[in-house]
Design a protein around this motif. Structure first.
Motif, PDB file in Angstrom:
ATOM      1  N   THR A  78      16.955  52.484  44.862  1.00  0.00           N
ATOM      2  CA  THR A  78      15.602  52.900  44.481  1.00  0.00           C
ATOM      3  C   THR A  78      14.601  52.626  45.597  1.00  0.00           C
ATOM      4  OG1 THR A  78      15.387  50.780  43.320  1.00  0.00           O
ATOM      5  CG2 THR A  78      15.957  52.706  41.996  1.00  0.00           C
ATOM      6  N   LEU A  91      12.674  55.865  47.331  1.00  0.00           N
ATOM      7  CA  LEU A  91      11.289  56.044  46.896  1.00  0.00           C
ATOM      8  C   LEU A  91      10.257  55.474  47.851  1.00  0.00           C
ATOM      9  CD1 LEU A  91      11.751  55.171  43.101  1.00  0.00           C
ATOM     10  CD2 LEU A  91      11.774  57.431  44.170  1.00  0.00           C
ATOM     11  N   ALA A  98      17.431  47.562  39.931  1.00  0.00           N
ATOM     12  CA  ALA A  98      16.955  48.909  40.228  1.00  0.00           C
ATOM     13  C   ALA A  98      15.452  49.004  40.011  1.00  0.00           C
ATOM     14  CB  ALA A  98      17.692  49.928  39.364  1.00  0.00           C
ATOM     15  N   VAL A 129      12.000  49.845  42.691  1.00  0.00           N
ATOM     16  CA  VAL A 129      10.826  50.695  42.495  1.00  0.00           C
ATOM     17  C   VAL A 129       9.558  49.931  42.877  1.00  0.00           C
ATOM     18  CG1 VAL A 129       9.485  52.010  40.816  1.00  0.00           C
ATOM     19  CG2 VAL A 129      11.974  52.004  40.671  1.00  0.00           C
ATOM     20  N   ALA A 175      17.071  59.800  45.914  1.00  0.00           N
ATOM     21  CA  ALA A 175      17.558  58.597  45.241  1.00  0.00           C
ATOM     22  C   ALA A 175      18.827  58.880  44.448  1.00  0.00           C
ATOM     23  CB  ALA A 175      16.473  58.038  44.316  1.00  0.00           C
TER      24      ALA A 175
END
Length: 488
Positions: free
Chosen positions: A60, A64, A109, A113, A209
């Motif tokens: 992630t 991202l 995960a 983010v 991702a």
């Protein structure tokens, strides 16, 4: 124009905030490896679960991180940075109370983010807040304190694992966030990029991702054979192809394909993939080798790895200055070869290994290779594109490094023949570790060859990064101009 001076009280508060925020993500990435054996025992997890404990975060984060920088440009860098810190702290709390490996992996995960939101924002806040005359020094202090965090991270992690327990590796982020957020809200000015417009390239970020996640899953599960690995592997390749198609068709993509028209930029990113695949795999397996095979405690294993970061803290600036005189090809060729030699010296680290005679020489050679390599690599990435795209170039290079590391963590146990219970069997793990070091050394040699054949001295006048004090151990720092990514 930003006008905060570094010597002012507000300047010191801004520096403290950004250091605290970036340190949360940096500490987590360095200390978790040391905690893996204890996590495996406490949660009755196999090797695949330990791989996912590392890689769920990296998937992630790598997928991202460019989007996170763009969100800050559009909605306010302080706002997105604070949101990332809070998100990261909540996810860390979930990691700390996870009852089983599945919950831990899901929480990791979510941590990624949060890391994607706060990591680019920490440097962007410095760039956007400080007076130009103080900006270079502020970035240098930020990077230097980050280097200190990277150095003490494994030591602190080992102490926590051997003391109150591995869960405190994650729970420690909660009080750090509780200090960081109010300081940011009170003392850090809001900033953004008035040129940011249009829609965000959410589809591109998701496809990137998803592709990383599917390929990683396929590599980790490849030992089962059959459709268990083949189907996600094909789906991952399809997602990667879709990502390329989407980026080519967007008016303002997350990763503009035309940036790779620079042969130097493309070549250095290929070197990055090889180098950071090897380094990511090494630091994942070395912490396990020292504990499972040599018999070190978590604290001893974390402390044992300190020389690599210490060398980078002490010598990276001089390495960057030397590369300015010699050009980047020499350090980008010699550096990977030194790292490869260090990893081959790790073949001597087995049962009953002596730290002064066996472990330390390997780490010193590896550290010297990293010193030779990391700062010139960052400078060359930034010098290979227009100044206006330096932030984008750094973000892409950072994402490439993290993606290479997570793929290596997934692939090396497969290539080395590690079974699901290998980390519980010292003899089996030792044999597989030796094979893995051979693969890592091979990747580094390939990187050296690519550098020798393709990297050239940048033309006169190319902008160099404002800070060469320290490069990240498992990923290059986000250096350069404010990250202004155009996302459609």
């Amino acid at each position: 124009m930003p006008d905060v001076r570094l010597a002012s009280p507000q300047g010191r508060w801004i520096l403290l905030t950004t250091v605290l925020g970036s340190s949360m993500a940096l500490l987590d990435s360095t200390v978790v490896n040391v905690a893996l054996p204890r996590i495996g025992r406490d949660l009755d997890a196999d090797l695949a679960a330990l791989q996912w404990t590392v890689n769920a975060y990296m998937v992630t984060l790598a997928g991202l991180i460019l989007l996170g920088g763009a969100l800050g440009d559009r909605f306010g860098r302080r706002r997105v940075f604070v949101a990332g810190v809070v998100w990261f702290a909540v996810a860390s709390l979930l990691c700390g109370i996870a009852p089983d490996a599945e919950v831990l992996i899901a929480a990791r995960a979510l941590q990624g983010v949060g890391g994607a939101l706060l990591t680019p924002g920490s440097l962007a806040l410095i760039q956007a807040s400080f007076h130009p005359d103080d900006r270079g020094r502020a970035v240098g202090l930020w990077s230097g304190f980050g280097g200190i965090g990277a150095a003490v991270g494994p030591f602190v992690g080992g102490w926590l694992v051997d003391g109150p327990g591995w869960r405190w590796v994650f729970l420690l982020n909660v009080p750090l966030a509780a200090l960081c957020v109010p300081v940011a809200l009170r003392h850090v000015p809001e900033s953004g990029d008035g040129r940011a417009h249009g829609r965000f390239d959410v589809l591109g970020a998701v496809l990137g991702a998803v592709s990383l996640a599917l390929v990683t899953y396929a590599l980790i599960e490849a030992g089962e054979g059959g459709a268990v690995a083949a189907v996600p592997a094909l789906a991952g390749v399809a997602a990667a192809v879709a990502f390329v198609v989407v980026e080519r068709r967007r008016a303002e993509p997350m990763m503009p394909p035309d940036i790779f028209a620079s042969r130097q930029f493309t070549a250095v990113n290929l070197v990055t993939l090889c180098v950071y695949a090897a380094l990511g795999g090494f630091f994942f397996l070395a912490a396990l080798q020292l504990q499972v095979v040599v018999g070190y405690s978590a604290l001893a294993a974390g402390t044992a790895l300190l020389p690599t970061t210490a060398l980078m803290l002490l010598l990276s600036a001089r390495s960057g200055e030397l590369a300015d005189r010699t050009g980047p090809r020499l350090p980008l060729t010699v550096g990977p070869l030194l790292c490869a030699a260090g990893m081959l010296l790790m073949l001597r680290v087995g049962p009953g290994a002596s730290y002064p005679a066996d472990v330390l020489p390997a780490l010193l050679v590896l550290g010297l290779g990293m010193v030779t390599l990391v700062a010139p690599l960052t400078a060359t990435v930034l010098g290979s594109v227009d100044v206006a795209r330096a932030g984008l170039a750094s973000g892409i290079n950072n994402a490439a490094a993290r993606a290479a590391g997570l793929v290596a963590v997934a692939a090396l146990p497969l290539l080395a023949g590690m079974g699901e219970e290998a980390y519980r069997e010292p003899a089996a793990f030792d044999a597989a570790f030796g094979k893995a070091m051979g693969w890592c050394a091979g990747a580094l040699v390939v990187g050296a060859v690519i550098a020798a054949l393709t990297v050239r001295r940048p033309p006169p006048g190319c902008k160099r990064p404002e800070c060469l004090r320290h490069g990240g151990v498992t990923a290059p720092p986000l250096e350069g101009e404010p990250v202004r990514k155009r996302l459609a």
